[in-house]
Design an enzyme around this catalytic site. Structure first.
Site, PDB file in Angstrom:
ATOM      1  N   GLN B 130       0.835  -1.204   0.000  1.00 47.28           N
ATOM      2  CA  GLN B 130       0.000   0.000   0.000  1.00 47.28           C
ATOM      3  C   GLN B 130       0.872   1.258   0.000  1.00 47.28           C
ATOM      4  OE1 GLN B 130      -2.024   0.601   3.709  1.00 47.28           O
ATOM      5  NE2 GLN B 130      -3.684   1.789   2.791  1.00 47.28           N
ATOM      6  N   GLY B 131       0.855   1.992  -1.109  1.00 44.63           N
ATOM      7  CA  GLY B 131       1.671   3.202  -1.214  1.00 44.63           C
ATOM      8  C   GLY B 131       0.844   4.459  -0.988  1.00 44.63           C
ATOM      9  N   TYR B 132       0.481   4.717   0.241  1.00 45.58           N
ATOM     10  CA  TYR B 132      -0.288   5.909   0.582  1.00 45.58           C
ATOM     11  C   TYR B 132       0.628   6.967   1.220  1.00 45.58           C
ATOM     12  CZ  TYR B 132      -5.147   4.145  -0.053  1.00 45.58           C
ATOM     13  OH  TYR B 132      -6.333   3.706  -0.550  1.00 45.58           O
ATOM     14  N   SER B 133       1.177   6.624   2.417  1.00 45.99           N
ATOM     15  CA  SER B 133       1.893   7.621   3.213  1.00 45.99           C
ATOM     16  C   SER B 133       3.172   8.106   2.542  1.00 45.99           C
ATOM     17  CB  SER B 133       2.274   7.031   4.573  1.00 45.99           C
ATOM     18  OG  SER B 133       1.148   6.503   5.208  1.00 45.99           O
ATOM     19  N   SER B 165       4.389  -1.050   4.206  1.00 41.57           N
ATOM     20  CA  SER B 165       4.590  -2.382   4.799  1.00 41.57           C
ATOM     21  C   SER B 165       4.894  -3.408   3.718  1.00 41.57           C
ATOM     22  CB  SER B 165       3.348  -2.819   5.574  1.00 41.57           C
ATOM     23  OG  SER B 165       3.115  -1.942   6.643  1.00 41.57           O
ATOM     24  N   GLU B 248      -9.533  -1.446   4.957  1.00 36.48           N
ATOM     25  CA  GLU B 248      -8.365  -1.626   5.822  1.00 36.48           C
ATOM     26  C   GLU B 248      -8.789  -1.628   7.296  1.00 36.48           C
ATOM     27  OE1 GLU B 248      -5.296   1.310   5.338  1.00 36.48           O
ATOM     28  OE2 GLU B 248      -3.937   0.295   6.729  1.00 36.48           O
ATOM     29  N   GLU B 374      -6.135   9.521  17.184  1.00 41.75           N
ATOM     30  CA  GLU B 374      -6.596  10.916  17.230  1.00 41.75           C
ATOM     31  C   GLU B 374      -7.456  11.239  16.003  1.00 41.75           C
ATOM     32  OE1 GLU B 374      -3.491   9.924  17.859  1.00 41.75           O
ATOM     33  OE2 GLU B 374      -3.446  10.335  20.010  1.00 41.75           O
TER      34      GLU B 374
HETATM   35  C1  LIG Z   1       3.177  -0.413  11.637  1.00 40.15           C
HETATM   36  C2  LIG Z   1       2.769   0.568  10.589  1.00 40.15           C
HETATM   37  C3  LIG Z   1       2.495   0.118   9.305  1.00 40.15           C
HETATM   38  C4  LIG Z   1       2.147   1.033   8.308  1.00 40.15           C
HETATM   39  N1  LIG Z   1       1.905   0.542   7.040  1.00 40.15           N
HETATM   40  C5  LIG Z   1       1.634   1.441   6.046  1.00 40.15           C
HETATM   41  C6  LIG Z   1       1.488   0.986   4.690  1.00 40.15           C
HETATM   42  O1  LIG Z   1       1.592  -0.221   4.399  1.00 40.15           O
HETATM   43  N2  LIG Z   1       1.233   1.887   3.734  1.00 40.15           N
HETATM   44  C7  LIG Z   1       1.106   3.231   4.013  1.00 40.15           C
HETATM   45  O2  LIG Z   1       0.844   3.986   3.118  1.00 40.15           O
HETATM   46  N3  LIG Z   1       1.246   3.686   5.282  1.00 40.15           N
HETATM   47  C8  LIG Z   1       1.516   2.832   6.301  1.00 40.15           C
HETATM   48  N4  LIG Z   1       1.676   3.291   7.593  1.00 40.15           N
HETATM   49  C9  LIG Z   1       1.653   4.743   7.820  1.00 40.15           C
HETATM   50  C10 LIG Z   1       0.460   5.257   8.626  1.00 40.15           C
HETATM   51  O3  LIG Z   1      -0.680   5.264   7.846  1.00 40.15           O
HETATM   52  C11 LIG Z   1       0.843   6.649   9.123  1.00 40.15           C
HETATM   53  O4  LIG Z   1       1.891   6.482  10.059  1.00 40.15           O
HETATM   54  C12 LIG Z   1      -0.320   7.351   9.788  1.00 40.15           C
HETATM   55  O5  LIG Z   1      -1.264   7.727   8.835  1.00 40.15           O
HETATM   56  C13 LIG Z   1       0.134   8.585  10.583  1.00 40.15           C
HETATM   57  O6  LIG Z   1       0.917   9.457   9.822  1.00 40.15           O
HETATM   58  P1  LIG Z   1       2.321   9.996  10.355  1.00 40.15           P
HETATM   59  O7  LIG Z   1       3.101   8.800  10.749  1.00 40.15           O
HETATM   60  O8  LIG Z   1       2.873  10.878   9.344  1.00 40.15           O
HETATM   61  O9  LIG Z   1       1.998  10.795  11.662  1.00 40.15           O
HETATM   62  P2  LIG Z   1       1.499  12.310  11.752  1.00 40.15           P
HETATM   63  O10 LIG Z   1       0.373  12.526  10.847  1.00 40.15           O
HETATM   64  O11 LIG Z   1       2.665  13.208  11.642  1.00 40.15           O
HETATM   65  O12 LIG Z   1       0.949  12.333  13.233  1.00 40.15           O
HETATM   66  C14 LIG Z   1       1.768  12.533  14.390  1.00 40.15           C
HETATM   67  C15 LIG Z   1       0.874  12.651  15.605  1.00 40.15           C
HETATM   68  O13 LIG Z   1       0.000  13.771  15.448  1.00 40.15           O
HETATM   69  C16 LIG Z   1      -1.342  13.390  15.555  1.00 40.15           C
HETATM   70  N5  LIG Z   1      -2.174  14.187  14.652  1.00 40.15           N
HETATM   71  C17 LIG Z   1      -1.984  14.402  13.337  1.00 40.15           C
HETATM   72  N6  LIG Z   1      -2.983  15.130  12.832  1.00 40.15           N
HETATM   73  C18 LIG Z   1      -3.829  15.389  13.849  1.00 40.15           C
HETATM   74  C19 LIG Z   1      -5.064  16.088  13.966  1.00 40.15           C
HETATM   75  N7  LIG Z   1      -5.670  16.644  12.911  1.00 40.15           N
HETATM   76  N8  LIG Z   1      -5.650  16.131  15.169  1.00 40.15           N
HETATM   77  C20 LIG Z   1      -5.082  15.527  16.249  1.00 40.15           C
HETATM   78  N9  LIG Z   1      -3.935  14.864  16.200  1.00 40.15           N
HETATM   79  C21 LIG Z   1      -3.313  14.790  15.006  1.00 40.15           C
HETATM   80  C22 LIG Z   1      -1.343  11.917  15.176  1.00 40.15           C
HETATM   81  O14 LIG Z   1      -2.465  11.235  15.700  1.00 40.15           O
HETATM   82  C23 LIG Z   1      -0.042  11.442  15.772  1.00 40.15           C
HETATM   83  O15 LIG Z   1      -0.248  11.161  17.126  1.00 40.15           O
HETATM   84  C24 LIG Z   1       2.038   2.403   8.607  1.00 40.15           C
HETATM   85  C25 LIG Z   1       2.290   2.843   9.912  1.00 40.15           C
HETATM   86  C26 LIG Z   1       2.656   1.945  10.900  1.00 40.15           C
HETATM   87  C27 LIG Z   1       2.936   2.450  12.280  1.00 40.15           C
END
Ligand SMILES: Cc1cc2nc3c(=O)[nH]c(=O)nc-3n(C[C@H](O)[C@H](O)[C@H](O)COP(=O)(O)OP(=O)(O)OC[C@H]3O[C@@H](n4cnc5c(N)ncnc54)[C@H](O)[C@@H]3O)c2cc1C
Lengths: 352, 389
Positions: B130-133, B165, B248, B374
Site C-alpha cells: 500500500q503506497g499511501y503515506s 509495509s 483496511e 486521534e
Molecule cells: C506499523 C505501521 C504500518 C504502516 N503501514 C503502512 C502501509 O503499508 N502503507 C502506508 O501507506 N502507510 C503505512 N503506515 C503509515 C500510517 O498510515 C501513518 O503512520 C499514519 O497515517 C500517521 O501518519 P504519520 O506517521 O505521518 O503521523 P502524523 O500525521 O505526523 O501524526 C503525528 C501525531 O500527530 C497526531 N495528529 C496528526 N494530525 C492530527 C489532527 N488533525 N488532530 C489531532 N492529532 C493529530 C497523530 O495522531 C499522531 O499522534 C504504517 C504505519 C505503521 C505504524
C-alpha cells in the site's frame, strides 16, 4: 455468544412506547419538587397508574399470574426509558425486584391478593440488598435492612433467606420499623429495623427461584437504567457543546473537548453492548450480569462527571439538570456492586 | 437439513481431508498465513493447502468464480471462516491483495483490470503493498506530493512513499499519486497500480523499535506506468482511496476480534503465580471485560448487517477500541512476565517471552497505522456527534 443482540419489531415498539411515556409524564423538574416535598411518596401517582393500566408492572410476571409474560430483555427497555428521565417511580423495587419473586411463589390467597393489588398499581414491593437472612418460621428475627430501594411505600418486603428460600413480610408486621431515607440522588428508599419480628410459615413463598440468578437479573435491569441515564446526560452535553459559545464560536469546536466527547461515545457503545448481551444471553449469565453492571457503573459516573465539566459553572447549579445525573450515577454505582466488585466476581467466575 | 448445514458438512469434510497435517492446529491469527508473491517463503505444506483451497475458490470465498473466487453467499463464507477457526487452520492465503485492493477493484475496477489482477491475488501469486503515506503526508494524506507526469499513454512517476509495509517483498503497489494541482488537494489525486519490477522503483527496509523491518521507504525515479493502470479516473482517486481505507479498518478490526479470544483463559493458567501480585488480577479482569464488550459489539455489527441495518456509527469506534485492547493486552503480558519480558535475543530468555517483548513494542503502532487514534476521534466527534469543525 450467538443470541440475538438486536431488537425485534415488538421490542422496538415497546422501547418507543416506554420512552414516550416517561418523556411526557416524567419531566426532570419533578425531581426537584419531589425532593423538596418530604411528605410526598416521592413519585407521581398518575404515572404509576398509567404504568399499571398499560401492563408495565406485570411485564415480567407470567400470563397465568395476570402479567404480560415477557422477560429481562423487555424489563431492560423499560428501565432504560425510566433511566433517561431519572424517574423515581418504584419500578426497581416493585416491577424488577419484587413482582417476579412474588408471582413465582404466590400460592395461597393472601399472596395472590397482594400480587393482584401490585399489578393494579395499588400495592408496592421492595427487596433489600441484604442476602442470606436467618429466616425461620416462628423464630424472632433481628436485622437492619439499609436503604431498601422503594421501601418508603412498600406494603411488603421480599426477603432472601440463608437457606435459599424467599419470604414475603408485610411492612405492618409487629417488630418492624421504617425510616424514610433522604438521599442525595433522589432515589427513593427506606431503612428498616427488624426487632423480634416473627416470620410466619405462610410468609414463605413457594418458589425455588435461584437467588443469585434473581439478584443478577436485578443488576442487569439496574445497568439498563444507568445506561439510559448516561445516554441522556451525554446527549444533553453534546447539545451544550454545540450551542455554548466562547472565544467567538461554539465550544464544541475545541479538539480537547471533542476527543473527550468521542471517548464517552465509545464507552457508551461498549456499555450498551454489555447490557444487550446480559439481557439476552443464554449462557454465562452471571458473568454477563457482572459485565453489564461494571460497565455501566464506570461509564455513567465518567459521563456524568464530564457532563458537569462540559457545562462549566452552570453545571454546578441546582437549576441545571445535569447535576441530577451525577448524583444518580454514584447512587446506582454503589448498589448491587460497583465495577471493582464485579471485576472481582468476573475473575472468580473465570477461575482465577 | 438446511442448505447451510449441508454446505457446512461438505466444507468440513473437504477441509479436513485437504489440510496438511503440519498446518492443523497451526493457526495464529485471522491474518497470519501464506502471504504469497513471486518470491515467497511458503513451506510445502502451506503451498499444498493453498492449492487445495484455490481449487475450490475458497481463498476468496465471496469473490465471483470468474476471478478465482468461490462465488459464495456471505453465510457460506462465514462458515468457511468458522471452520478454519474450529479446525485451527491458517487461512490459505493472506495479504493486502485479498483484504484491500481486491475488494476495491471489485467495486471500482474495469473488467480488464479485474481479470488482470484478481486471479493472481486469489492464488497468492502476486503480493501487494500500500503506497499511501509519504514523508510529508501522514494523517493529512491528501497533501501527498508523489508526482505523476502525463506523457500521453503513460505517466512518469517521481517521488517517495514511506512506511510501506512489506514493500521489499511485494510485486505490485497500489499508490496515490498527484496528477493535478496541489489545491484543492483532494482533487488532484489519482489511484494508480504500479508493478514493483518497473525500472526506477527501489524499496528500502526501515528497522523498527521491535527489531524487525516490516516496512520500507519506496523511491520512484522516472518510473513509466501505463495509463491503463489508473483505477477510476485521473484526478478522481480520493473517494477510491477512502473506500479502501474502509476495508483496511475492517480488516484491522476483524483481525483483533479473533486474536484476543482465549487470551484471558491462557494467562489465568500460565501466569497464576504472577496474578497474585497486587492489582494484577483486577487488571486482567478489567481488560478481559472490555475485550468482551468489544467482541459483543463486533457481533452486534455482524447481526445488524445481516438484518440489513446499517451499523454505520458503530464501526467507527472499532478501530480505536481494537487497537487499544491489543496494546493493553501486550502491556499486561509484559507486566505478568516481569523481568522475563526484558529479553531481546539469545538463549537466556524463553522464546515465548522474547515474542512478548517484540509484540509489546510492535503494538505501539496499532494506534498509529491505518488512521491514528486521534484521527478516528476527530471523525467520531465531527461526523458521528456532529460537533463543529
Ligand atoms: C506499523 C505501521 C504500518 C504502516 N503501514 C503502512 C502501509 O503499508 N502503507 C502506508 O501507506 N502507510 C503505512 N503506515 C503509515 C500510517 O498510515 C501513518 O503512520 C499514519 O497515517 C500517521 O501518519 P504519520 O506517521 O505521518 O503521523 P502524523 O500525521 O505526523 O501524526 C503525528 C501525531 O500527530 C497526531 N495528529 C496528526 N494530525 C492530527 C489532527 N488533525 N488532530 C489531532 N492529532 C493529530 C497523530 O495522531 C499522531 O499522534 C504504517 C504505519 C505503521 C505504524
Amino acid at each position: 455468544m450467538t443470541d440475538s443482540l438486536i431488537l425485534d419489531a415488538d421490542q422496538e415498539l415497546l422501547a418507543e412506547t416506554a420512552t414516550q411515556l416517561f418523556r411526557n409524564l416524567s419531566p426532570l423538574d419533578r425531581l426537584r419538587a419531589n425532593r423538596d416535598d418530604r411528605a410526598s411518596t416521592g413519585f407521581d401517582a398518575d404515572l404509576w397508574q398509567a404504568l399499571a393500566e398499560q401492563g408495565w408492572i406485570g411485564l415480567a410476571v407470567t400470563e397465568d399470574q395476570g402479567g404480560v409474560g415477557l422477560g429481562l430483555a423487555e424489563l431492560c427497555l423499560l428501565m432504560e426509558a425510566a433511566g433517561r428521565q431519572l424517574a423515581t417511580e418504584p419500578i426497581l423495587g416493585t416491577v424488577v425486584m419484587g413482582a417476579p419473586v412474588l408471582a413465582a411463589g404466590a400460592k395461597h390467597q393472601a399472596h395472590q391478593d397482594l400480587l393482584g393489588a401490585v399489578l393494579e398499581g395499588t400495592s408496592f414491593l421492595a427487596m433489600p440488598w441484604e442476602q442470606g437472612l436467618p429466616l425461620v418460621a416462628g423464630r424472632p428475627l433481628n436485622a437492619r435492612l439499609r436503604h431498601v430501594v422503594d421501601g418508603q411505600v412498600a406494603d411488603a418486603l421480599i426477603l432472601s433467606a440463608a437457606d435459599g428460600s424467599w419470604w414475603c413480610i408485610p411492612t405492618d408486621r409487629e417488630g418492624l420499623s421504617r425510616r424514610r431515607d433522604q438521599r442525595m440522588d433522589c432515589r427513593n428508599s427506606a431503612s428498616f429495623d427488624l426487632e423480634g419480628l416473627i416470620p410466619q410459615a405462610e410468609d414463605r413463598l413457594e418458589t425455588t427461584l435461584d437467588q443469585e440468578a434473581h439478584f443478577d437479573a436485578v443488576a442487569v435491569a439496574l445497568a439498563a437504567e444507568m445506561l439510559g441515564g448516561a445516554e441522556a446526560a451525554f446527549e444533553e452535553s453534546i447539545e451544550y457543546l454545540k450551542t455554548r459559545a466562547q472565544f467567538g464560536g461554539p465550544i464544541g469546536r475545541f479538539q480537547a473537548l471533542q476527543h473527550r466527547a468521542a471517548r464517552l461515545y465509545i464507552r457508551l457503545n461498549l456499555a450498551r453492548s454489555a447490557v444487550l448481551a446480559a439481557a439476552r444471553t443464554s449462557s454465562e449469565q452471571a458473568r454477563y450480569a457482572s459485565l453489564a453492571k461494571a460497565s455501566t457503573s464506570e461509564t455513567f459516573l465518567i459521563v456524568a462527571k464530564e457532563a458537569v465539566q462540559f457545562h462549566g459553572g452552570i453545571g454546578m447549579t441546582d437549576e441545571c439538570t445535569i447535576g441530577f445525573y451525577l448524583k444518580r450515577a454514584q447512587g446506582s454505582r454503589v448498589m448491587g456492586g460497583d465495577e471493582h466488585h464485579h471485576r472481582d466476581r468476573w475473575a472468580r467466575l473465570g477461575g482465577y | 437439513m438446511s442448505d447451510l448445514s449441508a454446505f457446512r458438512e461438505e466444507a468440513e469434510a473437504f477441509m479436513k481431508a485437504a489440510a496438511p497435517a503440519a498446518l492443523v492446529g497451526a493457526r495464529k491469527g485471522r491474518f497470519d498465513g501464506f502471504w504469497g508473491g513471486r518470491v515467497h517463503a511458503g513451506s510445502d505444506a502451506e503451498l499444498a493447502w493453498r492449492d487445495a483451497m484455490v481449487e475450490k475458490g475458497w481463498t476468496a470465498p465471496t469473490w465471483p468464480k470468474a476471478y478465482g473466487g468461490g462465488g459464495l453467499a456471505k453465510d457460506e463464507a462465514r462458515i468457511i471462516e468458522q471452520l478454519l477457526e474450529e479446525l485451527q487452520l491458517p487461512p490459505p492465503v493472506v495479504g493486502f491483495g485479498l483484504a484491500m485492493i481486491g475488494p476495491t477493484l471489485l467495486d471500482y475496477g474495469t473488467e480488464a483490470q479485474k481479470s488482470q489482477h484478481l486471479p493472481g491475488i486469489t492464488r497468492g501469486e502476486i503480493r501487494w503493498c500500500q503506497g499511501y503515506s509519504e514523508p510529508g503526508a501522514g494523517s493529512d494524506l491528501a497533501s501527498l506530493s508523489c508526482q505523476a507526469a502525463d506523457e500521453g499513454d503513460h505517466f512518469v512517476i517521481n517521488g517517495q512513499k514511506v512506511w510501506t509495509s512489506h514493500a521489499d517483498k511485494s510485486d505490485w503497489i497500489f499508490c496515490l499519486v498527484r496528477t493535478g494541482p496541489k489545491e484543492p488537494k483532494r482533487a488532484g489525486i489519482t489511484f494508480l497500480l504500479i508493478d514493483m519490477a518497473s525500472p526506477g522503483v527501489t524499496a528500502r527496509p526501515i528497522p523498527l523499535i521491535s527489531g524487525s523491518s516490516p516496512f520500507c521507504e519506496v523511491f520512484f525515479d522516472e518510473v513509466r506506468v501505463p495509463k491503463a493502470n489508473v483505477i477510476g479516473s485521473v484526478n478522481e482517486g480520493w473517494p477510491i482511496a477512502k473506500a479502501l481505507l474502509g476495508y483496511e479498518r475492517g480488516m484491522i478490526g476483524e483481525a483483533m476480534g479473533g486474536e484476543l479470544v482465549g487470551v484471558e483463559a491462557t494467562l489465568a493458567k500460565s501466569r497464576a503465580e504472577a496474578l497474585r501480585a497486587p492489582g494484577r488480577r483486577e487488571s486482567l479482569a478489567r481488560w478481559a471485560m472490555e475485550e468482551r464488550c468489544f467482541r459483543v459489539t463486533l457481533e452486534r455489527i455482524a447481526q445488524q448487517m445481516k438484518a440489513g441495518q446499517n451499523p454505520g456509527t458503530l464501526s467507527s469506534i472499532m478501530k480505536v477500541v481494537g487497537s487499544e485492547l491489543k496494546q493493553q493486552r501486550w502491556q499486561l503480558e509484559m507486566d505478568l512476565a516481569g523481568p522475563e519480558g526484558l529479553g531481546w535475543s539469545g538463549e537466556s530468555f524463553a522464546a515465548e517471552d522474547l515474542d512478548i517483548t517484540r509484540e509489546w513494542l510492535r503494538s505501539r503502532g496499532n494506534s498509529i497505522e491505518g488512521g491514528s487514534t486521534e484521527i478516528q476521534l476527530n471523525i467520531i466527534a465531527t461526523r458521528v456527534l456532529g460537533l463543529p469543525r
